[in-house]
Design a protein around this motif. Sequence first.
Motif, PDB file in Angstrom:
ATOM      1  N   LYS A  73     -16.982  27.774  -5.948  1.00 17.13           N
ATOM      2  CA  LYS A  73     -16.894  26.428  -5.367  1.00 17.13           C
ATOM      3  C   LYS A  73     -16.089  26.485  -4.218  1.00 17.13           C
ATOM      4  O   LYS A  73     -15.148  27.022  -4.051  1.00 17.13           O
ATOM      5  CB  LYS A  73     -16.434  25.300  -6.346  1.00 17.13           C
ATOM      6  N   HIS A  74     -16.458  25.571  -3.420  1.00 18.19           N
ATOM      7  CA  HIS A  74     -15.707  25.595  -2.181  1.00 18.19           C
ATOM      8  C   HIS A  74     -16.101  24.336  -1.128  1.00 18.19           C
ATOM      9  O   HIS A  74     -17.179  23.661  -1.420  1.00 18.19           O
ATOM     10  CB  HIS A  74     -15.941  26.713  -0.999  1.00 18.19           C
ATOM     11  N   ARG A  75     -15.353  23.981  -0.145  1.00 19.23           N
ATOM     12  CA  ARG A  75     -15.648  23.039   0.657  1.00 19.23           C
ATOM     13  C   ARG A  75     -16.082  23.749   2.159  1.00 19.23           C
ATOM     14  O   ARG A  75     -15.296  24.908   2.384  1.00 19.23           O
ATOM     15  CB  ARG A  75     -14.687  21.975   1.351  1.00 19.23           C
ATOM     16  N   ASP A  76     -16.957  23.369   2.774  1.00 15.36           N
ATOM     17  CA  ASP A  76     -17.311  23.988   3.953  1.00 15.36           C
ATOM     18  C   ASP A  76     -16.475  23.871   5.274  1.00 15.36           C
ATOM     19  O   ASP A  76     -15.986  22.736   5.371  1.00 15.36           O
ATOM     20  CB  ASP A  76     -18.590  23.804   4.572  1.00 15.36           C
ATOM     21  N   PRO A  77     -15.928  24.970   5.976  1.00 11.75           N
ATOM     22  CA  PRO A  77     -15.135  24.603   6.876  1.00 11.75           C
ATOM     23  C   PRO A  77     -15.784  24.211   8.264  1.00 11.75           C
ATOM     24  O   PRO A  77     -15.437  24.773   9.567  1.00 11.75           O
ATOM     25  CB  PRO A  77     -14.647  26.234   7.258  1.00 11.75           C
ATOM     26  N   VAL A 116     -27.346  17.475   3.372  1.00 11.06           N
ATOM     27  CA  VAL A 116     -26.213  17.376   4.075  1.00 11.06           C
ATOM     28  C   VAL A 116     -25.186  17.425   3.580  1.00 11.06           C
ATOM     29  O   VAL A 116     -24.957  16.526   2.424  1.00 11.06           O
ATOM     30  CB  VAL A 116     -26.585  16.204   5.168  1.00 11.06           C
ATOM     31  N   ASN A 117     -24.112  18.035   3.891  1.00 11.71           N
ATOM     32  CA  ASN A 117     -22.929  18.317   3.356  1.00 11.71           C
ATOM     33  C   ASN A 117     -21.722  18.124   4.259  1.00 11.71           C
ATOM     34  O   ASN A 117     -21.586  18.587   5.265  1.00 11.71           O
ATOM     35  CB  ASN A 117     -22.700  19.885   2.880  1.00 11.71           C
ATOM     36  N   ILE A 118     -20.784  17.086   3.822  1.00  7.21           N
ATOM     37  CA  ILE A 118     -19.689  16.914   4.730  1.00  7.21           C
ATOM     38  C   ILE A 118     -18.828  17.926   4.666  1.00  7.21           C
ATOM     39  O   ILE A 118     -18.530  18.364   3.492  1.00  7.21           O
ATOM     40  CB  ILE A 118     -19.076  15.550   4.412  1.00  7.21           C
ATOM     41  N   ILE A 120     -17.705  19.258  -2.531  1.00  7.84           N
ATOM     42  CA  ILE A 120     -17.335  20.638  -3.032  1.00  7.84           C
ATOM     43  C   ILE A 120     -18.675  21.224  -3.911  1.00  7.84           C
ATOM     44  O   ILE A 120     -19.036  20.365  -4.623  1.00  7.84           O
ATOM     45  CB  ILE A 120     -16.165  20.562  -4.219  1.00  7.84           C
ATOM     46  N   HIS A 121     -18.965  22.174  -3.350  1.00  9.12           N
ATOM     47  CA  HIS A 121     -20.257  22.725  -4.104  1.00  9.12           C
ATOM     48  C   HIS A 121     -20.346  24.109  -4.161  1.00  9.12           C
ATOM     49  O   HIS A 121     -19.100  25.063  -3.920  1.00  9.12           O
ATOM     50  CB  HIS A 121     -21.275  22.414  -2.995  1.00  9.12           C
ATOM     51  N   ARG A 122     -21.181  24.688  -4.902  1.00  9.55           N
ATOM     52  CA  ARG A 122     -21.253  26.244  -5.380  1.00  9.55           C
ATOM     53  C   ARG A 122     -22.699  26.550  -5.619  1.00  9.55           C
ATOM     54  O   ARG A 122     -23.646  25.546  -5.552  1.00  9.55           O
ATOM     55  CB  ARG A 122     -20.462  26.316  -6.554  1.00  9.55           C
TER      56      ARG A 122
HETATM   57 NI    NI Z   1     -20.990  25.889   1.366  1.00  8.64          NI
END
Ligand code: NI
Length: 326
Positions: free
Chosen positions: A200-204, A239-241, A257-259
Amino acid sequence: METLNNNNNSDNSEIKLLANRLDIHRYSEVPKYYVQPQESRPDKVMVKNDSIPIINLGGHDRAHIINQLLKASQEYGLFQVINHGVSKKLMDETLNVFKEFHAMPAEEKKIQCSKDPDGKFKIYTKNMNYWPDKPHKYREIVGEYTRELHALAHKILELLGEGLGVAPKYIYNKMGEDPTIVAQHYPACPDPSVTLGIPKHRDPSLVTILLQEEQVQGLHLEKDGQWIAVDPIPNAFVVNIGFILQLMTNGKVVGGIHRAVTNSKTARTSVVYLIYPSPKAIIKPAEEFVNEKTPTLGKFMNFEDFHAYYVKNGMKIEEEYFKIKP
Ligand code: NI
Ligand code: OGA
């Protein structure tokens, strides 16, 4: 292509990720170094089939589209868009060219990768000479794809900026020009329940636009402590913020937050287009979002430094630099 170091699990730095590994199909069970600690395994959490918002970007009611974008960015940090203007043909060709790329022998991939002076296997640059020239149509297709996706990201950021009431152009003016694509490949896995494709992470990023295969599920979003499967829908982009937009809006919108998980039957490929700020852009909230109730947090740096820190430390940046609890 670039492999982000999302492997930031503090208690076991030896855990490897399945994404981009070339050799996993040779194993009948998951090698020990891919096995996740109990608490992060996908079988230990309930995967809920709530629905991720789907936004029709082709409608005529601009105010309605803006409202939907804003709501989804505040509540989920991730949504799908349809009627976005990118042709089905280009979407299919792009996925196929990356599938072909990953199907090439490892030796050939190494050659393609070493074109970049950093030897990092990435597209960070408008200089196409560093891009792979195999498969045969790679540069043509990926070139067109990056142009179209840049325009789509611009449109989404413009609409969101309007909804947020932020000074015109504040957000999309920060957009960098160099396309950054991560073409993920998750091989079929002997035991998907003990490992992850990406933890799991948020994209930078400001925003990330992800193209996934229609037939293979694998992306999950965390919401209110539960995991929701992001089921592929035909002709849609996810689409991912990104975390950067969360910071720039001082939390008015949230980074999703995704994985990604694997499965035992089919390999999965996804094309992840990260919209980064330009390297020297200072990452800090727009003044509109800063007041006594919501003061600015942490210290601010330019994107180059932010990214270097993120690559090294992953999600720890949220806590250490910005006091945000993941
Ligand atoms: Ni990602
Ligand atoms: C990523 C990512 C998810 C996927 O590359 O940052 O979250 O479905 N990928 O490949």
